[in-house]
Design an enzyme around this catalytic site. Sequence first.
Site, PDB file in Angstrom:
ATOM      1  N   HIS A 229     -31.312   1.482   0.841  1.00 18.04           N
ATOM      2  CA  HIS A 229     -31.791   1.164   2.593  1.00 18.04           C
ATOM      3  C   HIS A 229     -32.875   2.424   2.556  1.00 18.04           C
ATOM      4  CE1 HIS A 229     -28.034   0.219   3.990  1.00 18.04           C
ATOM      5  NE2 HIS A 229     -27.177   1.437   2.994  1.00 18.04           N
TER       6      HIS A 229
ATOM      7  N   HIS B  42     -24.943  -2.582   9.879  1.00 18.17           N
ATOM      8  CA  HIS B  42     -23.440  -3.615   9.659  1.00 18.17           C
ATOM      9  C   HIS B  42     -23.663  -3.949  10.992  1.00 18.17           C
ATOM     10  CE1 HIS B  42     -20.997  -1.642   6.179  1.00 18.17           C
ATOM     11  NE2 HIS B  42     -22.669  -2.565   5.591  1.00 18.17           N
TER      12      HIS B  42
ATOM     13  N   HIS C 173     -24.159  -8.862   0.523  1.00 19.84           N
ATOM     14  CA  HIS C 173     -24.213  -7.993   1.433  1.00 19.84           C
ATOM     15  C   HIS C 173     -24.959  -7.415   1.401  1.00 19.84           C
ATOM     16  CE1 HIS C 173     -22.022  -4.722   3.886  1.00 19.84           C
ATOM     17  NE2 HIS C 173     -22.781  -3.722   2.686  1.00 19.84           N
TER      18      HIS C 173
ATOM     19  N   ASP D  10     -27.170  -5.826   4.718  1.00 21.07           N
ATOM     20  CA  ASP D  10     -27.486  -4.142   4.722  1.00 21.07           C
ATOM     21  C   ASP D  10     -29.401  -4.771   4.747  1.00 21.07           C
ATOM     22  OD1 ASP D  10     -25.717  -2.878   4.155  1.00 21.07           O
ATOM     23  OD2 ASP D  10     -25.888  -2.871   2.180  1.00 21.07           O
TER      24      ASP D  10
END
Length: 281
Positions: free
Chosen positions: A262, A80, A235, A239
């Site tokens: 991720h 973030h 969001h 990321d």
Amino acid sequence: MSLAQQYTLAQAISQSGVGLHSGEITTVKILPATRGGRHFVRVDLPECPIITASCESVRSTTLSTELGNSDSASIRTVEHLLSALTAGGVSHARIEVNGPELPLLDGSAKPWSEAIAAAGLKEIEPQPSAPLNQEISVRQGDAFVMAIPSTETRFTYGIDFEVAAIGNQWHSWSPDEQNFITEIAPARTFTLASQIEALQKAGLIKGGSLDNAIVCSHSGWINPPLRFANEPARHKILDLVGDLSLLGTIPLAHYLAYKAGHHLHVELVRRISQTPTNSNV
Ligand SMILES: [Zn+2]
């Protein structure tokens, strides 16, 4: 702002808070730097080891992105802050942390982005950024992330969850057309109520609370209101930008992701960095 511009902060900024997974309270001090890219310094460890924000430093992508150096110093949940720095134009900064994980704050990048904007920027000699010259994609099952050559930088993300309150949702963001601080930074971390117990049993999310994540159950959001109708998809873009920042400079391209996370983000970073003309670190 173009993601290729080279700036550092005009003055230092600082934030403190609890880490999502470790539950430890840490303080982060971000200092201006003219070289070294975005790099973390573990000021609580002997000799203050440095961990560079690059794809070679990635140690884990389970639930958050963790970086480490060859001396086993590591720093967790970097995505973030890296997203806010990159979108804010900060290409070089010394990020001092006195513990193993960055604070989650409110689960978004808004506190970071606002602090960066308040501190102001100082220009560093610009470095040319090569546009992406070929399509690069990674996939796993029906999830994928791809980088498509384009004349504008754009991030498009889709997710699909069984819980009706999330369902199938998309967002598309161009840093040249829409402000990161208002459109992406406020989007908070989200999680499913059904997963919380398993994560806690695995020793994770010790610092998780209804103050730093939006939690969804089969009957709806547990802690509304949302900041955007498609806050989860936004969001995911937050990321993705943070993980792509491990390239140093994000090549001009359209980044398109579906149901990724991720792990796939970092795989794409590795693939891009291995493509000769797209290595900008
Ligand atoms: Zn996140």
